[in-house]
Design a protein around this motif. Structure first.
Motif, PDB file in Angstrom:
ATOM      1  N   ALA A 293       0.816  -1.214   0.000  1.00 58.22           N
ATOM      2  CA  ALA A 293       0.000   0.000   0.000  1.00 58.22           C
ATOM      3  C   ALA A 293       0.852   1.268   0.000  1.00 58.22           C
ATOM      4  O   ALA A 293       0.531   2.247  -0.680  1.00 58.22           O
ATOM      5  CB  ALA A 293      -0.924  -0.008   1.217  1.00 58.22           C
ATOM      6  N   ILE A 294       1.950   1.278   0.745  1.00 51.23           N
ATOM      7  CA  ILE A 294       2.797   2.475   0.853  1.00 51.23           C
ATOM      8  C   ILE A 294       3.686   2.632  -0.379  1.00 51.23           C
ATOM      9  O   ILE A 294       3.903   3.735  -0.875  1.00 51.23           O
ATOM     10  CB  ILE A 294       3.650   2.402   2.140  1.00 51.23           C
ATOM     11  CG1 ILE A 294       2.738   2.390   3.372  1.00 51.23           C
ATOM     12  CG2 ILE A 294       4.618   3.585   2.216  1.00 51.23           C
ATOM     13  CD1 ILE A 294       3.460   2.084   4.673  1.00 51.23           C
ATOM     14  N   PHE A 295       4.201   1.508  -0.876  1.00 51.07           N
ATOM     15  CA  PHE A 295       5.070   1.547  -2.064  1.00 51.07           C
ATOM     16  C   PHE A 295       4.494   0.651  -3.165  1.00 51.07           C
ATOM     17  O   PHE A 295       5.091  -0.362  -3.533  1.00 51.07           O
ATOM     18  CB  PHE A 295       6.492   1.080  -1.704  1.00 51.07           C
ATOM     19  CG  PHE A 295       7.096   1.785  -0.531  1.00 51.07           C
ATOM     20  CD1 PHE A 295       7.580   3.077  -0.647  1.00 51.07           C
ATOM     21  CD2 PHE A 295       7.170   1.151   0.712  1.00 51.07           C
ATOM     22  CE1 PHE A 295       8.140   3.731   0.444  1.00 51.07           C
ATOM     23  CE2 PHE A 295       7.728   1.786   1.802  1.00 51.07           C
ATOM     24  CZ  PHE A 295       8.214   3.089   1.672  1.00 51.07           C
ATOM     25  N   PRO A 296       3.313   1.004  -3.674  1.00 55.97           N
ATOM     26  CA  PRO A 296       2.651   0.103  -4.630  1.00 55.97           C
ATOM     27  C   PRO A 296       3.456  -0.128  -5.906  1.00 55.97           C
ATOM     28  O   PRO A 296       3.533  -1.252  -6.401  1.00 55.97           O
ATOM     29  CB  PRO A 296       1.323   0.802  -4.917  1.00 55.97           C
ATOM     30  CG  PRO A 296       1.541   2.234  -4.563  1.00 55.97           C
ATOM     31  CD  PRO A 296       2.517   2.218  -3.432  1.00 55.97           C
ATOM     32  N   LYS A 297       4.047   0.932  -6.454  1.00 53.09           N
ATOM     33  CA  LYS A 297       4.781   0.790  -7.717  1.00 53.09           C
ATOM     34  C   LYS A 297       6.072   0.010  -7.523  1.00 53.09           C
ATOM     35  O   LYS A 297       6.392  -0.902  -8.295  1.00 53.09           O
ATOM     36  CB  LYS A 297       5.074   2.163  -8.313  1.00 53.09           C
ATOM     37  CG  LYS A 297       3.825   2.888  -8.804  1.00 53.09           C
ATOM     38  CD  LYS A 297       4.179   4.212  -9.460  1.00 53.09           C
ATOM     39  CE  LYS A 297       2.916   4.911  -9.972  1.00 53.09           C
ATOM     40  NZ  LYS A 297       3.238   6.218 -10.600  1.00 53.09           N
ATOM     41  N   ASP A 298       6.826   0.386  -6.478  1.00 57.66           N
ATOM     42  CA  ASP A 298       8.111  -0.287  -6.239  1.00 57.66           C
ATOM     43  C   ASP A 298       7.901  -1.767  -5.902  1.00 57.66           C
ATOM     44  O   ASP A 298       8.612  -2.645  -6.416  1.00 57.66           O
ATOM     45  CB  ASP A 298       8.857   0.396  -5.094  1.00 57.66           C
ATOM     46  CG  ASP A 298       9.299   1.811  -5.456  1.00 57.66           C
ATOM     47  OD1 ASP A 298       9.444   2.078  -6.665  1.00 57.66           O
ATOM     48  OD2 ASP A 298       9.477   2.630  -4.540  1.00 57.66           O
ATOM     49  N   SER A 299       6.921  -2.039  -5.021  1.00 58.10           N
ATOM     50  CA  SER A 299       6.678  -3.433  -4.642  1.00 58.10           C
ATOM     51  C   SER A 299       6.166  -4.224  -5.839  1.00 58.10           C
ATOM     52  O   SER A 299       6.521  -5.402  -6.019  1.00 58.10           O
ATOM     53  CB  SER A 299       5.679  -3.509  -3.486  1.00 58.10           C
ATOM     54  OG  SER A 299       4.462  -2.861  -3.823  1.00 58.10           O
ATOM     55  N   GLN A 300       5.348  -3.561  -6.679  1.00 59.65           N
ATOM     56  CA  GLN A 300       4.848  -4.249  -7.868  1.00 59.65           C
ATOM     57  C   GLN A 300       5.982  -4.583  -8.827  1.00 59.65           C
ATOM     58  O   GLN A 300       6.026  -5.671  -9.416  1.00 59.65           O
ATOM     59  CB  GLN A 300       3.799  -3.379  -8.576  1.00 59.65           C
ATOM     60  CG  GLN A 300       3.299  -3.925  -9.899  1.00 59.65           C
ATOM     61  CD  GLN A 300       2.513  -5.209  -9.756  1.00 59.65           C
ATOM     62  OE1 GLN A 300       2.317  -5.709  -8.652  1.00 59.65           O
ATOM     63  NE2 GLN A 300       2.083  -5.765 -10.873  1.00 59.65           N
ATOM     64  N   ILE A 301       6.934  -3.669  -8.983  1.00 54.83           N
ATOM     65  CA  ILE A 301       8.076  -3.907  -9.885  1.00 54.83           C
ATOM     66  C   ILE A 301       8.919  -5.080  -9.386  1.00 54.83           C
ATOM     67  O   ILE A 301       9.284  -5.983 -10.145  1.00 54.83           O
ATOM     68  CB  ILE A 301       8.934  -2.631  -9.998  1.00 54.83           C
ATOM     69  CG1 ILE A 301       8.167  -1.549 -10.779  1.00 54.83           C
ATOM     70  CG2 ILE A 301      10.269  -2.933 -10.694  1.00 54.83           C
ATOM     71  CD1 ILE A 301       8.846  -0.188 -10.761  1.00 54.83           C
ATOM     72  N   ILE A 302       9.203  -5.078  -8.079  1.00 58.54           N
ATOM     73  CA  ILE A 302      10.044  -6.142  -7.510  1.00 58.54           C
ATOM     74  C   ILE A 302       9.341  -7.494  -7.587  1.00 58.54           C
ATOM     75  O   ILE A 302       9.910  -8.492  -8.041  1.00 58.54           O
ATOM     76  CB  ILE A 302      10.410  -5.803  -6.046  1.00 58.54           C
ATOM     77  CG1 ILE A 302      11.292  -4.550  -5.995  1.00 58.54           C
ATOM     78  CG2 ILE A 302      11.122  -6.986  -5.389  1.00 58.54           C
ATOM     79  CD1 ILE A 302      11.522  -4.020  -4.594  1.00 58.54           C
ATOM     80  N   LEU A 303       8.079  -7.529  -7.125  1.00 58.76           N
ATOM     81  CA  LEU A 303       7.348  -8.802  -7.118  1.00 58.76           C
ATOM     82  C   LEU A 303       7.061  -9.297  -8.531  1.00 58.76           C
ATOM     83  O   LEU A 303       7.076 -10.497  -8.791  1.00 58.76           O
ATOM     84  CB  LEU A 303       6.040  -8.643  -6.343  1.00 58.76           C
ATOM     85  CG  LEU A 303       6.188  -8.416  -4.836  1.00 58.76           C
ATOM     86  CD1 LEU A 303       4.846  -8.113  -4.191  1.00 58.76           C
ATOM     87  CD2 LEU A 303       6.829  -9.632  -4.166  1.00 58.76           C
ATOM     88  N   ASN A 304       6.826  -8.361  -9.444  1.00 59.87           N
ATOM     89  CA  ASN A 304       6.618  -8.754 -10.837  1.00 59.87           C
ATOM     90  C   ASN A 304       7.878  -9.373 -11.429  1.00 59.87           C
ATOM     91  O   ASN A 304       7.808 -10.329 -12.211  1.00 59.87           O
ATOM     92  CB  ASN A 304       6.209  -7.555 -11.679  1.00 59.87           C
ATOM     93  CG  ASN A 304       4.760  -7.650 -12.115  1.00 59.87           C
ATOM     94  OD1 ASN A 304       4.136  -8.697 -12.009  1.00 59.87           O
ATOM     95  ND2 ASN A 304       4.216  -6.547 -12.603  1.00 59.87           N
ATOM     96  N   ALA A 305       9.032  -8.809 -11.054  1.00 58.05           N
ATOM     97  CA  ALA A 305      10.298  -9.355 -11.556  1.00 58.05           C
ATOM     98  C   ALA A 305      10.499 -10.790 -11.056  1.00 58.05           C
ATOM     99  O   ALA A 305      10.910 -11.673 -11.817  1.00 58.05           O
ATOM    100  CB  ALA A 305      11.455  -8.468 -11.112  1.00 58.05           C
ATOM    101  N   VAL A 306      10.197 -11.017  -9.769  1.00 61.33           N
ATOM    102  CA  VAL A 306      10.315 -12.369  -9.211  1.00 61.33           C
ATOM    103  C   VAL A 306       9.317 -13.307  -9.882  1.00 61.33           C
ATOM    104  O   VAL A 306       9.658 -14.437 -10.277  1.00 61.33           O
ATOM    105  CB  VAL A 306      10.076 -12.343  -7.684  1.00 61.33           C
ATOM    106  CG1 VAL A 306      10.114 -13.761  -7.120  1.00 61.33           C
ATOM    107  CG2 VAL A 306      11.116 -11.477  -6.998  1.00 61.33           C
ATOM    108  N   LYS A 307       8.076 -12.839 -10.036  1.00 55.89           N
ATOM    109  CA  LYS A 307       7.039 -13.662 -10.672  1.00 55.89           C
ATOM    110  C   LYS A 307       7.430 -14.011 -12.105  1.00 55.89           C
ATOM    111  O   LYS A 307       7.312 -15.170 -12.533  1.00 55.89           O
ATOM    112  CB  LYS A 307       5.708 -12.917 -10.666  1.00 55.89           C
ATOM    113  CG  LYS A 307       4.551 -13.729 -11.236  1.00 55.89           C
ATOM    114  CD  LYS A 307       3.331 -12.866 -11.489  1.00 55.89           C
ATOM    115  CE  LYS A 307       3.526 -12.029 -12.753  1.00 55.89           C
ATOM    116  NZ  LYS A 307       2.315 -11.279 -13.128  1.00 55.89           N
TER     117      LYS A 307
END
Length: 671
Positions: A31-45
């Protein structure tokens, strides 16, 4: 104070505390870092999907093969519970509940959207419109059919079997009992349940978040709400979660069952409406052809990784692999719920119902809605629905604009989505409380309200901050380790089923066949005592060997050459009858040991056993057949047993068809 607190909650701290820390932590970061967390988790996924997609393919294939094997095997007759247990719910209620929990909102969300997205995908643009329509139906069948339900079925079957057959808690930890034994009660078991609780929470939160968006979009199109915005989504969440909590508090027997029955009836009414007033002939024909296409291409679809076609690989990762990961991530929740409502069913009945009935209904549903939308797009809408395929929230409601009674069908669809929302949420709340309390039978109502509040609060926070996509990626990532865990479920379940089958198939001991009751007092003392290595040695020397010597004497009177052989490791004695062309006949008794159950060591109502190892005089045969414990035989009974096997031996060697099998050159002991 500690006693009062214990009375007010059934939550297990070893499960709840680490789970809440991880759940709230991940949600806050998303929630606080939606874009950054999405980029990192998307890279892992993306790394997992690209490099390890074969794990998902092989795992899901293994689940399907294993369940089909169980359904047709002798294990299929085993009941999920005591042998005389009966199902708790009617067949209709059972199917309704597992169906509502298993597919839920997704069935409404993707029924038009997925076929239209396959149909309009640029990857397949080189194909004709007819081929694209056929493939759209085929891929939708593949993603929502037997493979998806095999994932749910494996987890549900494992949980139901160990909970109702072994009488263990209805918890994922119980599925590891054959490997971990009593360690499932400790940290290893807690770790498994923490994983299940987090996975369940993430899956429900993201699905309910997307469901709220679709409900808001539908109400906007129908002019019930002026817009799709966060403030209206808050009201929708509060209303629906309140209904879910009330349903969950009333329990499975009332709220969940009643809502599931209502929903399945509403779904059938909507289905028949579209089938009757839509392109009926086209729908029936396309469904028939689609089933045949699915069956004929079942194995090629199952094993296809698109490795030879680089153009379709991104589509494969975004659809097939994503679906396999999504179903796996949802399987702890759905599996627990299916297990909870399946007590008393046989394994064959469970697998057949879980694999076939929901899959067939999904095929009908997706064919009616998806093929209707494609038909309207090709013949009436001039491609308008294809252009809306990137907006699945509104696509179904736009599709209804080409049907009569648009507002009525749209309102009915929203009602179905709402009930799906409630049944998914209330069953999810029940499952999460089940995991968090180690399957406590009665929990205070505030716990149910607490899970509902936590679900709604975190879903709204993520909706407002745009963090749902990041949480969805996290959910998909957790599917990889859980697919390995599910493979371990297969190993544990198979080990348990083999023991189960042998337990109920085991006949009276061979030793008891010649009993007449003459020596019953002596045998009573032998049955309830355990032999040491020394007492077994005494049996071999004072009973077995004299029996064989007496037989040797009698055989010599009819000119049959017999030898008595003795061994030391382990101690043994055997009678061997010589033959020149065929195998020698051998009947022996040896001193064997086996580990005794730890539960037997703790049993007060049996004679004490000092060591975990018990010894038995066991028979063995020259042809490698399995022997048995002969400690209760007298000398004459042992002689009778040898002659019984020798008579069998003579009958076999006298038959011409056995010549190849019985001829041998291994008779070396007389040389």
């Amino acid at each position: 104070m500690s006693k009062i607190l214990k009375l007010r909650t059934t939550l297990n701290g070893g499960i709840v505390i680490p789970s809440l820390i991880f759940i709230i932590g991940i949600c806050m970061v998303s929630a606080i870092f939606p874009k950054d967390s999405q980029i990192i988790l998307n890279a892992v996924k993306n790394f997992i999907f690209f490099n390890l997609n074969w794990i998902y393919v092989w795992a899901v294939t293994l689940f399907v093969i294993f369940l089909v094997f169980l359904m047709f095997s002798k294990f299929g007759n085993i009941r999920l519970g005591r042998n005389d247990s009966k199902p708790e719910y009617s067949f209709f209620s059972w199917i309704s509940m597992l169906f509502a929990a298993g597919m839920g909102i997704g069935l409404m969300y993707f029924s038009v959207a997925e076929p239209m997205q396959h149909y309009s995908n640029e990857v397949f643009s080189a194909q004709s419109s007819v081929d694209r329509a056929k493939n759209a139906q085929l891929y939708t069948f593949f993603h929502w059919g037997i493979h998806a339900w095999a994932i749910y079925g494996l987890v549900g079957l494992s949980l139901a079997y160990f909970a109702y057959r072994y009488r263990l808690p209805l918890s994922l930890r119980s599925c590891f009992y054959p490997l971990l034994k009593d360690k499932v009660k400790g940290r290893w078991g807690n770790a498994v349940d923490v994983f299940a609780l987090c996975s369940t929470f993430f899956g429900i939160t993201t699905t309910l978040g997307f469901g709220v968006v679709q409900i808001n979009s539908g109400l906007e199109i129908l002019n019930v709400l002026p817009e799709s915005s966060f403030k209206y989504q808050v009201l929708i969440v509060l209303f629906l979660v309140s209904l879910s909590v009330v349903s969950a508090v009333s329990g499975v027997d009332k709220g969940v069952r009643i809502l599931s029955n209502i929903n399945i009836i509403a779904v059938i009414v909507l289905l028949l409406f579209v089938l009757t007033l839509g392109p009926t002939v086209y729908l029936i024909g396309s469904f028939t052809e689609g089933i045949g296409n699915y069956i004929s291409q079942f194995f090629s679809l199952t094993f296809n990784t698109h490795v030879y076609d680089a153009n379709t690989q991104p589509w494969f990762f975004d659809w097939t692999i994503l679906y396999w990961a999504w179903w796996i991530s949802w399987s702890p929740f759905v599996g627990l719920f299916i297990a909870r409502i399946s007590k008393g069913r046989t394994i064959r009945e469970f697998i057949a119902a879980v694999l076939i009935i929901p899959s067939l209904f999904n095929f009908i549903w997706m064919s009616v809605f998806g093929n209707s939308a494609i038909w309207f797009d090709m013949n009436v809408a001039n491609g308008i629905l294809s252009k809306l395929s990137s907006n699945p929230d509104a696509l179904m409601f736009r599709f209804f604009e080409y049907m009569p009674f648009t507002k009525i069908t749209s309102f009915l669809s929203i009602l179905i989505i709402i009930i799906f929302f409630v049944t998914s949420a209330d069953s999810g709340i029940l499952v999460m409380n089940n995991i968090a309390t180690k399957n406590a039978k009665v929990s205070p109502k505030w716990q149910t309200f607490g899970w509902g509040i936590l679900l709604s609060a975190l879903a709204l926070i993520l909706l407002n901050a745009g963090g749902l996509a990041a949480l969805q990626s996290m959910t998909l990532i957790t599917a990889l380790p859980f697919s390995i865990i599910m493979i371990l479920f297969i190993i544990c379940l198979m080990k348990a089923l083999v023991v189960d089958q042998k337990y109920y198939d085991r006949d009276f001991s061979t030793t008891t066949v010649p009993w007449s009751g003459v020596f019953w007092k002596q045998r009573l003392h032998q049955i309830v005592s355990f032999q040491s290595q020394k007492t077994v040695s005494q049996f071999i020397q004072t009973t077995a060997k004299p029996a064989f010597v007496e037989l040797q004497t009698e055989f010599s009177k009819v000119n049959i050459e017999v030898r008595i052989n003795e061994g030391t490791e382990p101690e043994s004695v055997e009678i061997e009858i010589k033959h020149d062309v065929i195998n020698n006949f051998i009947y022996g008794v040896r001193n064997e040991s086996k580990a005794v159950s730890s539960y037997l060591l703790e049993e007060d109502n049996l004679p004490n056993l000092d060591d975990k190892i018990a010894y038995f005089p066991t028979s063995y045969f020259g042809d490698g057949r399995e022997g048995y414990d002969v400690q209760l035989f007298t000398k004459n009974e042992l002689i009778s047993d040898v002659l019984k096997h020798y008579s069998r031996f003579i009958e076999i060697i006298s038959e011409e068809k056995n010549e190849l099998f019985i001829s041998s050159n291994i008779n070396h002991r007389f040389k």
